[in-house]
Design a protein around this motif. Structure first.
Motif, PDB file in Angstrom:
ATOM      1  N   THR A 103       0.862  -1.174   0.000  1.00  0.00           N
ATOM      2  CA  THR A 103       0.000   0.000   0.000  1.00  0.00           C
ATOM      3  C   THR A 103       0.900   1.225   0.000  1.00  0.00           C
ATOM      4  O   THR A 103       2.014   1.189   0.546  1.00  0.00           O
ATOM      5  CB  THR A 103      -0.938   0.055   1.222  1.00  0.00           C
ATOM      6  OG1 THR A 103      -0.163   0.087   2.403  1.00  0.00           O
ATOM      7  CG2 THR A 103      -1.897  -1.125   1.240  1.00  0.00           C
ATOM      8  N   THR A 129      -2.761   3.387  -3.645  1.00  0.00           N
ATOM      9  CA  THR A 129      -3.753   2.558  -2.955  1.00  0.00           C
ATOM     10  C   THR A 129      -4.278   3.235  -1.699  1.00  0.00           C
ATOM     11  O   THR A 129      -5.229   2.760  -1.093  1.00  0.00           O
ATOM     12  CB  THR A 129      -3.130   1.224  -2.531  1.00  0.00           C
ATOM     13  OG1 THR A 129      -2.070   1.500  -1.605  1.00  0.00           O
ATOM     14  CG2 THR A 129      -2.593   0.460  -3.716  1.00  0.00           C
ATOM     15  N   ASN A 138      -6.378  -1.757   0.636  1.00  0.00           N
ATOM     16  CA  ASN A 138      -6.456  -2.161  -0.761  1.00  0.00           C
ATOM     17  C   ASN A 138      -5.046  -2.340  -1.318  1.00  0.00           C
ATOM     18  O   ASN A 138      -4.516  -1.421  -1.943  1.00  0.00           O
ATOM     19  CB  ASN A 138      -7.234  -1.097  -1.553  1.00  0.00           C
ATOM     20  CG  ASN A 138      -7.436  -1.498  -2.983  1.00  0.00           C
ATOM     21  OD1 ASN A 138      -7.473  -2.684  -3.308  1.00  0.00           O
ATOM     22  ND2 ASN A 138      -7.562  -0.520  -3.854  1.00  0.00           N
TER      23      ASN A 138
END
Length: 181
Positions: A103, A129, A138
């Motif tokens: 991320t 992200t 995510n």
């Protein structure tokens, strides 16, 4: 702890469970072979390595995130030399794809990848992200092809050249690109 899971046709699936610092990770490896005059190793499926069970060099592990793979990830990789290191046993030398799931809120960030002390390239984090959180996690994937020798390989992913930006590491997946055995 070593657990043999199953055999399906010519595919042998082996499941490993590792415990380190109260963190548990599972790695699954599938070796698929085809009978022919010349034996060919056709695929080595992903071996999963959780970033939080790697040896950490001044990075922090963030636990308790149910959305992160394995429930945790590694962050605070903010300064030169910070990152993670793991050992990987390679049965067949050659090129492997190292997938890193990450991320970041800092597009264009990167970490250097070293195998047995030699730099092989950078993992570049090109997708924004957002940062890992329990509400919205995510992870995206980036891939670098690296060369491994037969036997044990020490793989380090850390902040090295220049600024490098910032990223958090969730897990790695390793698989053989192609080989003849």
């Amino acid at each position: 702890m070593f657990t043999f899971s199953s055999v399906v046709g010519f595919c042998t699936i082996v499941r490993f469970t590792m415990e380190r610092h109260n963190a548990t990770t599972e790695m699954t490896k599938a070796i698929i072979s085809i009978e022919s005059e010349e034996p060919v190793l056709t695929a080595v499926a992903d071996t999963i390595i959780e970033a939080e069970v790697c040896l950490s060099n001044y990075a922090n592990m963030y636990k308790g995130n149910e959305l992160a793979h394995g429930g945790a990830y590694v962050g605070s990789i903010d300064n030169y030399g910070q990152g993670v290191t793991f050992n990987y046993f390679c049965y067949v030398s050659g090129e492997y794809e190292l997938d890193a799931f990450y991320t970041t809120g800092s597009v264009g960030s990167w970490h250097g990848v070293y195998v047995n002390g030699m730099k092989q390239g950078n993992l570049t984090y090109s997708e924004n992200t957002g940062w890992g959180s329990a509400e919205a996690y995510n992870a995206a994937k980036t891939t670098l092809t690296i060369t491994l020798q037969e036997g044990w390989n020490r793989i380090s992913v850390f902040k090295d050249d220049g600024n490098g930006g910032w990223a958090e590491l969730d897990y790695f997946a390793m698989q053989k690109v192609h080989c003849k055995h």
